[in-house]
Design a protein around this motif. Structure first.
Motif, PDB file in Angstrom:
ATOM      1  N   UNK A  33       0.818  -1.204   0.000  1.00  0.00           N
ATOM      2  CA  UNK A  33       0.000   0.000   0.000  1.00  0.00           C
ATOM      3  C   UNK A  33       0.857   1.260   0.000  1.00  0.00           C
ATOM      4  N   UNK A  34       0.250   2.310  -0.486  1.00  0.00           N
ATOM      5  CA  UNK A  34       0.860   3.625  -0.408  1.00  0.00           C
ATOM      6  C   UNK A  34       0.127   4.430   0.657  1.00  0.00           C
ATOM      7  N   UNK A  35       0.767   5.489   1.130  1.00  0.00           N
ATOM      8  CA  UNK A  35       0.217   6.290   2.219  1.00  0.00           C
ATOM      9  C   UNK A  35       0.004   7.733   1.765  1.00  0.00           C
ATOM     10  N   UNK A  36      -1.023   8.353   2.316  1.00  0.00           N
ATOM     11  CA  UNK A  36      -1.295   9.763   2.050  1.00  0.00           C
ATOM     12  C   UNK A  36      -1.613  10.432   3.379  1.00  0.00           C
ATOM     13  N   UNK A  37      -0.704  11.322   3.798  1.00  0.00           N
ATOM     14  CA  UNK A  37      -0.883  12.005   5.076  1.00  0.00           C
ATOM     15  C   UNK A  37      -1.805  13.203   4.893  1.00  0.00           C
ATOM     16  N   UNK A  38      -2.791  13.298   5.754  1.00  0.00           N
ATOM     17  CA  UNK A  38      -3.714  14.414   5.706  1.00  0.00           C
ATOM     18  C   UNK A  38      -5.139  13.942   5.903  1.00  0.00           C
ATOM     19  N   UNK A  39      -6.031  14.898   6.022  1.00  0.00           N
ATOM     20  CA  UNK A  39      -7.450  14.592   6.190  1.00  0.00           C
ATOM     21  C   UNK A  39      -8.197  14.979   4.924  1.00  0.00           C
ATOM     22  N   UNK A  40      -9.126  14.138   4.528  1.00  0.00           N
ATOM     23  CA  UNK A  40      -9.933  14.419   3.349  1.00  0.00           C
ATOM     24  C   UNK A  40     -11.218  15.119   3.764  1.00  0.00           C
ATOM     25  N   UNK A  41     -11.534  16.181   3.062  1.00  0.00           N
ATOM     26  CA  UNK A  41     -12.753  16.937   3.368  1.00  0.00           C
ATOM     27  C   UNK A  41     -13.492  17.246   2.072  1.00  0.00           C
ATOM     28  N   UNK A  42     -14.785  17.398   2.192  1.00  0.00           N
ATOM     29  CA  UNK A  42     -15.613  17.835   1.072  1.00  0.00           C
ATOM     30  C   UNK A  42     -16.222  19.177   1.447  1.00  0.00           C
ATOM     31  N   UNK A  43     -16.164  20.114   0.512  1.00  0.00           N
ATOM     32  CA  UNK A  43     -16.685  21.452   0.776  1.00  0.00           C
ATOM     33  C   UNK A  43     -17.646  21.857  -0.334  1.00  0.00           C
ATOM     34  N   UNK A  44     -18.590  22.697   0.033  1.00  0.00           N
ATOM     35  CA  UNK A  44     -19.506  23.321  -0.922  1.00  0.00           C
ATOM     36  C   UNK A  44     -19.153  24.802  -0.956  1.00  0.00           C
ATOM     37  N   UNK A  83     -10.289  11.049  -8.451  1.00  0.00           N
ATOM     38  CA  UNK A  83      -9.208  10.572  -7.582  1.00  0.00           C
ATOM     39  C   UNK A  83      -9.635  10.464  -6.118  1.00  0.00           C
ATOM     40  N   UNK A  84     -10.859  10.853  -5.819  1.00  0.00           N
ATOM     41  CA  UNK A  84     -11.340  10.913  -4.437  1.00  0.00           C
ATOM     42  C   UNK A  84     -11.272   9.551  -3.737  1.00  0.00           C
ATOM     43  N   UNK A  85     -11.773   8.489  -4.357  1.00  0.00           N
ATOM     44  CA  UNK A  85     -11.788   7.165  -3.712  1.00  0.00           C
ATOM     45  C   UNK A  85     -10.375   6.661  -3.446  1.00  0.00           C
ATOM     46  N   UNK A  86      -9.476   6.865  -4.411  1.00  0.00           N
ATOM     47  CA  UNK A  86      -8.083   6.436  -4.223  1.00  0.00           C
ATOM     48  C   UNK A  86      -7.439   7.240  -3.093  1.00  0.00           C
ATOM     49  N   UNK A  87      -7.675   8.524  -3.050  1.00  0.00           N
ATOM     50  CA  UNK A  87      -7.121   9.359  -1.981  1.00  0.00           C
ATOM     51  C   UNK A  87      -7.656   8.920  -0.629  1.00  0.00           C
ATOM     52  N   UNK A  88      -8.932   8.559  -0.579  1.00  0.00           N
ATOM     53  CA  UNK A  88      -9.543   8.093   0.666  1.00  0.00           C
ATOM     54  C   UNK A  88      -8.874   6.801   1.137  1.00  0.00           C
ATOM     55  N   UNK A  89      -8.626   5.897   0.197  1.00  0.00           N
ATOM     56  CA  UNK A  89      -7.950   4.635   0.508  1.00  0.00           C
ATOM     57  C   UNK A  89      -6.533   4.882   1.043  1.00  0.00           C
ATOM     58  N   UNK A  90      -5.803   5.772   0.386  1.00  0.00           N
ATOM     59  CA  UNK A  90      -4.428   6.060   0.801  1.00  0.00           C
ATOM     60  C   UNK A  90      -4.387   6.757   2.151  1.00  0.00           C
ATOM     61  N   UNK A  91      -5.357   7.611   2.413  1.00  0.00           N
ATOM     62  CA  UNK A  91      -5.441   8.285   3.703  1.00  0.00           C
ATOM     63  C   UNK A  91      -5.752   7.280   4.815  1.00  0.00           C
ATOM     64  N   UNK A  92      -6.631   6.328   4.522  1.00  0.00           N
ATOM     65  CA  UNK A  92      -6.939   5.262   5.489  1.00  0.00           C
ATOM     66  C   UNK A  92      -5.693   4.432   5.764  1.00  0.00           C
ATOM     67  N   UNK A  93      -4.923   4.133   4.717  1.00  0.00           N
ATOM     68  CA  UNK A  93      -3.675   3.387   4.889  1.00  0.00           C
ATOM     69  C   UNK A  93      -2.742   4.123   5.847  1.00  0.00           C
TER      70      UNK A  93
END
Length: 113
Positions: A33-44, A83-93
């Motif tokens: 797995x790869x890792x992505x440091x940070x929190x994912x947010x959705x904004x309007x 890319x949202x789902x992949x980023x979410x997966x990497x953030x979870x990793x």
């Protein structure tokens, strides 16, 4: 005195086995797995153009962002929807890795204390 030494040896053995298990699990996570440091947010957001639906309260979005801290400041990095789902997966990793790392360092502190 021999009881204390025996207990200490048993505890050291237990901690060593626990550490080995944690290292094995961590290696498994990192190897595939790869890792992505940070929190994912959705904004309007509102564009505020005259006559736009957002001026009536119907905001545009959701827009996806990665929130990261750099040099004491928070940055919001735009992530395309595809890319949202992949980023979410990497953030979870990354969060999983943090949990494993915490367990491993706690185990090390107990082993060498």
């Amino acid at each position: 005195m021999s009881l204390d030494i025996s207990r200490m040896r048993q505890e050291m053995g237990r901690l060593s086995r626990e550490r080995w298990g944690l290292e094995k699990e961590l290696a498994g996570v990192l190897s595939r797995k790869f890792l992505l440091k940070g929190s994912l947010v959705q904004k309007y957001k509102a564009c505020n153009k005259p006559g736009c639906r957002c001026t009536r309260g119907e905001l545009h979005g959701p827009f996806c962002y990665l929130s990261v801290s750099q040099g004491g400041k928070t940055r919001m990095i735009f992530i395309k929807k595809q890319h949202w789902l992949r980023a979410k997966e990497l953030s979870t990793n990354y969060r999983q890795w943090c949990v494993f790392w915490s367990k491993l360092t706690t185990n090390s502190a107990q082993t060498y204390h």
